[in-house]
Enzyme design. Structure first.
Site, PDB file in Angstrom:
ATOM      1  N   LYS A 119       6.146   8.363   4.366  1.00  0.00           N
ATOM      2  CA  LYS A 119       5.341   9.242   5.297  1.00  0.00           C
ATOM      3  C   LYS A 119       6.197  10.077   6.003  1.00  0.00           C
ATOM      4  O   LYS A 119       5.769  11.246   6.395  1.00  0.00           O
ATOM      5  CB  LYS A 119       4.786   8.153   6.418  1.00  0.00           C
ATOM      6  CG  LYS A 119       3.378   7.478   6.015  1.00  0.00           C
ATOM      7  CD  LYS A 119       2.772   7.228   7.185  1.00  0.00           C
ATOM      8  CE  LYS A 119       1.268   6.589   6.638  1.00  0.00           C
ATOM      9  NZ  LYS A 119       0.454   5.913   7.866  1.00  0.00           N
ATOM     10  N   LYS A 201      -0.909   4.892  -5.342  1.00  0.00           N
ATOM     11  CA  LYS A 201      -2.139   4.185  -4.848  1.00  0.00           C
ATOM     12  C   LYS A 201      -3.128   5.155  -4.446  1.00  0.00           C
ATOM     13  O   LYS A 201      -2.878   6.363  -4.023  1.00  0.00           O
ATOM     14  CB  LYS A 201      -1.340   3.604  -3.483  1.00  0.00           C
ATOM     15  CG  LYS A 201      -2.033   2.762  -2.500  1.00  0.00           C
ATOM     16  CD  LYS A 201      -1.497   2.470  -1.147  1.00  0.00           C
ATOM     17  CE  LYS A 201      -1.505   3.378  -0.269  1.00  0.00           C
ATOM     18  NZ  LYS A 201      -1.333   2.935   1.079  1.00  0.00           N
ATOM     19  N   LYS A 204      -6.263   6.755   1.724  1.00  0.00           N
ATOM     20  CA  LYS A 204      -7.454   7.282   2.592  1.00  0.00           C
ATOM     21  C   LYS A 204      -6.924   9.010   2.936  1.00  0.00           C
ATOM     22  O   LYS A 204      -7.963   9.501   2.981  1.00  0.00           O
ATOM     23  CB  LYS A 204      -7.230   6.958   3.987  1.00  0.00           C
ATOM     24  CG  LYS A 204      -7.623   5.591   4.474  1.00  0.00           C
ATOM     25  CD  LYS A 204      -7.550   5.325   6.061  1.00  0.00           C
ATOM     26  CE  LYS A 204      -7.705   3.873   6.429  1.00  0.00           C
ATOM     27  NZ  LYS A 204      -6.335   3.433   6.818  1.00  0.00           N
TER      28      LYS A 204
HETATM   29  P1  TYM Z   1      -4.097   0.710   6.420  1.00  0.00           P
HETATM   30  O1  TYM Z   1      -5.091   1.009   7.281  1.00  0.00           O
HETATM   31  O2  TYM Z   1      -3.427   1.715   5.600  1.00  0.00           O
HETATM   32  O3  TYM Z   1      -5.082  -0.194   5.193  1.00  0.00           O
HETATM   33  C1  TYM Z   1      -5.828  -1.271   5.431  1.00  0.00           C
HETATM   34  C2  TYM Z   1      -5.691  -2.323   4.344  1.00  0.00           C
HETATM   35  O4  TYM Z   1      -6.213  -1.901   3.119  1.00  0.00           O
HETATM   36  C3  TYM Z   1      -5.041  -2.101   2.175  1.00  0.00           C
HETATM   37  N1  TYM Z   1      -5.170  -1.119   1.184  1.00  0.00           N
HETATM   38  C4  TYM Z   1      -5.085  -1.072   0.117  1.00  0.00           C
HETATM   39  N2  TYM Z   1      -5.361  -2.322  -0.843  1.00  0.00           N
HETATM   40  C5  TYM Z   1      -5.383  -2.148  -2.308  1.00  0.00           C
HETATM   41  N3  TYM Z   1      -5.308  -1.052  -2.804  1.00  0.00           N
HETATM   42  C6  TYM Z   1      -4.958   0.198  -1.904  1.00  0.00           C
HETATM   43  N4  TYM Z   1      -5.124   1.427  -2.720  1.00  0.00           N
HETATM   44  C7  TYM Z   1      -5.118   0.003  -0.605  1.00  0.00           C
HETATM   45  N5  TYM Z   1      -4.881   0.949   0.321  1.00  0.00           N
HETATM   46  C8  TYM Z   1      -4.994   0.370   1.614  1.00  0.00           C
HETATM   47  C9  TYM Z   1      -3.855  -2.308   3.057  1.00  0.00           C
HETATM   48  O5  TYM Z   1      -2.816  -2.918   2.295  1.00  0.00           O
HETATM   49  C10 TYM Z   1      -4.328  -2.864   4.214  1.00  0.00           C
HETATM   50  O6  TYM Z   1      -4.414  -4.150   4.210  1.00  0.00           O
HETATM   51  N6  TYM Z   1      -0.104  -1.312   8.651  1.00  0.00           N
HETATM   52  C11 TYM Z   1      -1.668  -1.488   8.342  1.00  0.00           C
HETATM   53  C12 TYM Z   1      -2.578  -1.615   9.475  1.00  0.00           C
HETATM   54  C13 TYM Z   1      -2.316  -2.842  10.519  1.00  0.00           C
HETATM   55  C14 TYM Z   1      -2.218  -4.425  10.048  1.00  0.00           C
HETATM   56  C15 TYM Z   1      -1.914  -4.835  11.290  1.00  0.00           C
HETATM   57  C16 TYM Z   1      -2.678  -5.004   8.915  1.00  0.00           C
HETATM   58  C17 TYM Z   1      -1.677  -2.657  11.583  1.00  0.00           C
HETATM   59  N7  TYM Z   1      -1.419  -3.821  12.018  1.00  0.00           N
HETATM   60  C18 TYM Z   1      -1.654  -6.318  11.440  1.00  0.00           C
HETATM   61  C19 TYM Z   1      -2.356  -6.485   9.153  1.00  0.00           C
HETATM   62  C20 TYM Z   1      -2.170  -7.013  10.363  1.00  0.00           C
HETATM   63  C21 TYM Z   1      -2.317  -0.236   7.697  1.00  0.00           C
HETATM   64  O7  TYM Z   1      -1.700   0.851   7.767  1.00  0.00           O
HETATM   65  O8  TYM Z   1      -3.278  -0.523   6.906  1.00  0.00           O
END
Ligand code: TYM
Length: 336
Positions: A119, A201, A204
């Site tokens: 990032k 990957k 979003k």
């Molecule tokens: P975020 O918002 O980027 O993504 C949410 C969830 O989606 C999963 N994910 C994917 N899984 C498979 N293939 C992909 N291409 C893909 N892109 C995203 C992520 O692994 C995630 O599980 N830091 C975290 C959010 C967070 C969180 C937490 C998660 C904040 N606090 C506490 C678990 C527990 C994040 O940025 O996810």
């Protein structure tokens, strides 16, 4: 008479950032697995809006997406009566614990986080302190609720490991305070790749819309994007090295149909990539259709979504407050 044992119901927790329109990666890697835990676990699922502001957001869009992520939670089968659905910024303990835990997290540990490195390369003009301490806030989300299990995609594994290290460190310095969480990473679908660059990957925030399937894309758009998906110069549907695009499509097909890679290879034996891509588009569009229908109904009822947020914040605050009080006591803060 046997001695009565009190079995504590285990806790599951996860979160998704309202930082962009959610993708098929978010769905298959995380969201679609959340409901598996609701019958046997105390579940907390939050919309992590505090995390989102590590990257500049347009306020009106952030607000809209916060409602949308909550509506998607419910559309994907999470019943607000059976689990706690809430917005992170509604529970002030997240920020509070994050400060305390940042004093138990090392600069070196945060510097090694690959998401921080990625990032900061992407947002070189805004490498703010929040981007750096982001994993501490994530650890706080998890540890506040004493989560036993955290359903996530592969890309969050490193952050989860850090949360475990922070918990163990704190428990070691004081006495057992935090449950040390385990990740739940699905065997298939934990790492959905970009349709345009299948070694990257699916994200979003990808600027290329053709690279990303959005959960809320229309059926036609989904089918069109899969037709354009980058594959290779071969013609054979096979799960093999060097065929990243096809492997990704097979993974997606497998997630929606439950078929193994062997079965998929047999099904498409002798048929070209065109046929296969259309089939992947169809099963994906079919799979997402019911989610979209429920989503549209929910988004038309903002007062209901707000009542879910309010109830969720109340329930989450109660649990979070207990942990924060315990942590403050252990640290030596005066409580009145
Ligand atoms: P975020 O918002 O980027 O993504 C949410 C969830 O989606 C999963 N994910 C994917 N899984 C498979 N293939 C992909 N291409 C893909 N892109 C995203 C992520 O692994 C995630 O599980 N830091 C975290 C959010 C967070 C969180 C937490 C998660 C904040 N606090 C506490 C678990 C527990 C994040 O940025 O996810």
């Amino acid at each position: 008479m046997p001695e009565e044992t009190v079995i504590r119901k285990k806790t599951a927790l996860s979160g998704i950032q309202p930082s962009g329109n959610l993708t098929l990666g978010n769905y298959l890697g995380a969201l679609s697995n959340f409901s598996e835990f609701t019958s046997e676990y105390n579940c907390y699922y939050c919309v992590v809006d505090l995390h989102s502001i590590t990257v500049r957001q347009i306020p009106a869009e952030l607000r809209r997406r916060t409602y949308e992520v909550l509506a998607l939670y419910i559309s994907c089968g999470l019943d607000p009566e059976k689990c706690t659905l809430f917005v992170q910024s509604h529970v002030h303990e997240h920020a509070e614990l994050s400060w305390m835990l940042s004093c138990f997290t090392m600069f070196g540990e945060l510097s090694r986080m690959t998401q921080f490195k990625d990032k900061s390369a992407k947002h070189a003009d805004n490498i703010n302190a929040g981007l750096f301490t982001y994993p501490v806030l994530m650890a706080s989300d998890i540890l506040l609720y004493q989560a036993d299990v955290v359903p996530i995609g592969q890309d969050q594994k490193q952050h989860l490991e850090l949360a475990r290290d922070i918990a163990e460190r704190f428990n070691g310095v004081f006495s057992p305070t935090f449950t040390v969480p385990e990740p739940y990473i699905p065997k298939i679908g934990a790492n959905i790749m970009s349709l345009a660059e299948p070694t990257k990957k699916m994200s979003k925030s990808d600027a290329n819309e053709n690279a990303v399937i959005r959960i809320l894309d229309t059926r036609d758009v989904i089918i069109k994007k899969f037709r354009r998906a980058v594959t290779d110069s071969d013609t054979c549907v096979r799960y093999a090295d060097g065929k990243d695009g096809i492997k990704n499509l097979m993974t997606i097909y497998s997630c929606f149909t439950g078929k193994s890679y062997d079965e998929i290879e047999r099904e498409f034996d002798g048929r070209g990539y065109g046929d296969f891509k259309s089939a992947v588009g169809e099963v994906c569009a079919d799979g997402l259709q019911p989610v979209k229908e429920r989503f549209d109904k929910l988004m038309a009822d903002k007062p209901y979504l707000e009542s879910v947020m309010r109830d969720g914040a109340e329930k989450a605050s109660r649990a979070a407050g207990k942990t924060v009080s315990k942590v403050k006591r252990k640290l030596g803060f005066v409580t009145l």
